[in-house]
Scaffold this motif. Structure first.
Motif, short mmCIF file in Angstrom:
data_model
loop_
_atom_site.label_atom_id
_atom_site.label_comp_id
_atom_site.label_asym_id
_atom_site.label_seq_id
_atom_site.Cartn_x
_atom_site.Cartn_y
_atom_site.Cartn_z
N GLN A 1 0.84 -1.20 0.00
CA GLN A 1 0.00 0.00 0.00
C GLN A 1 0.87 1.24 0.00
OE1 GLN A 1 -2.63 -0.86 3.29
NE2 GLN A 1 -4.16 -1.68 1.89
N GLY A 2 0.60 2.09 -0.97
CA GLY A 2 1.42 3.29 -1.15
C GLY A 2 1.00 4.42 -0.27
N GLY A 3 0.11 5.27 -0.79
CA GLY A 3 -0.28 6.46 -0.07
C GLY A 3 -1.42 6.20 0.89
N LEU A 4 -1.49 6.99 1.91
CA LEU A 4 -2.57 6.94 2.90
C LEU A 4 -2.89 8.34 3.33
CD1 LEU A 4 -4.41 5.53 5.04
CD2 LEU A 4 -2.39 5.48 6.53
N LEU A 5 -4.17 8.66 3.36
CA LEU A 5 -4.57 9.94 3.94
C LEU A 5 -5.64 9.70 4.98
CD1 LEU A 5 -7.50 11.18 2.76
CD2 LEU A 5 -6.11 11.44 0.73
N TRP A 6 -5.61 10.51 6.03
CA TRP A 6 -6.60 10.46 7.10
C TRP A 6 -7.36 11.76 7.05
CZ3 TRP A 6 -5.41 7.65 12.21
CH2 TRP A 6 -4.78 6.44 11.95
N SER A 7 -8.67 11.66 7.17
CA SER A 7 -9.49 12.86 7.13
C SER A 7 -10.79 12.59 7.87
CB SER A 7 -9.76 13.28 5.67
OG SER A 7 -10.37 14.53 5.61
N HIS A 8 -11.76 13.46 7.66
CA HIS A 8 -13.10 13.32 8.24
C HIS A 8 -14.13 13.66 7.19
CE1 HIS A 8 -10.75 13.71 11.94
NE2 HIS A 8 -11.73 13.05 12.51
N ALA A 9 -15.32 13.10 7.34
CA ALA A 9 -16.43 13.43 6.45
C ALA A 9 -16.93 14.81 6.78
CB ALA A 9 -17.54 12.41 6.60
#
Length: 131
Positions: free
Chosen positions: A123-131
């Motif tokens: 797995q390359g990229g990862l982003l964390w966010s919120h709806a």
């Protein structure tokens, strides 16, 4: 040594309050992205420039026989809840936006994975966010 008069202190306080209240409006932010080998994925939390909120997509930028898959993990519990892939399309290609319909503030993780058939690269990229 600085000398503050009562008038300066009040003016500073009023100006600061005005800036804080002005900044309370809804900010329109462009989609954020996570890169991986050969492409990227994007997350759009709030409606922006015709793109629906709570939506994501995958984009393949390299004609190398590999595709890009976006894997959405709602609540960040390690489970892929939704996904979209560029498999079967020639690069450059972006999928359509996939709407997730999440409650406001729901935490998400979006993985960018390089795939080909049943193969996948780490797995390359990862982003964390919120709806």
């Amino acid at each position: 040594m600085l000398s503050f008069t009562r008038g300066r202190v009040i003016a500073t306080a009023v100006g600061t309050a005005a800036l804080l209240f002005a900044a309370q409006g809804t900010a329109a932010a462009a989609p954020v992205r996570a890169n991986t080998e050969g492409g990227y994925v994007q997350w759009n939390a709030d409606p922006y420039d015709g793109i629906p909120g709570d939506s994501f997509r995958a984009c393949d930028t390299t004609a190398d026989g590999w595709g890009i898959e976006a894997r959405l993990d709602v609540n960040r519990n390690g489970t892929t809840d939704q996904q979209v892939s560029t498999r079967g399309h020639d690069a450059p290609y972006c999928t359509g936006w996939v709407y997730a319909d999440l409650a406001e503030g729901t935490p998400i993780a979006l993985w960018a994975v390089t795939v080909r058939g049943s193969e996948e690269k780490p797995q390359g990229g990862l982003l964390w966010s919120h709806a």
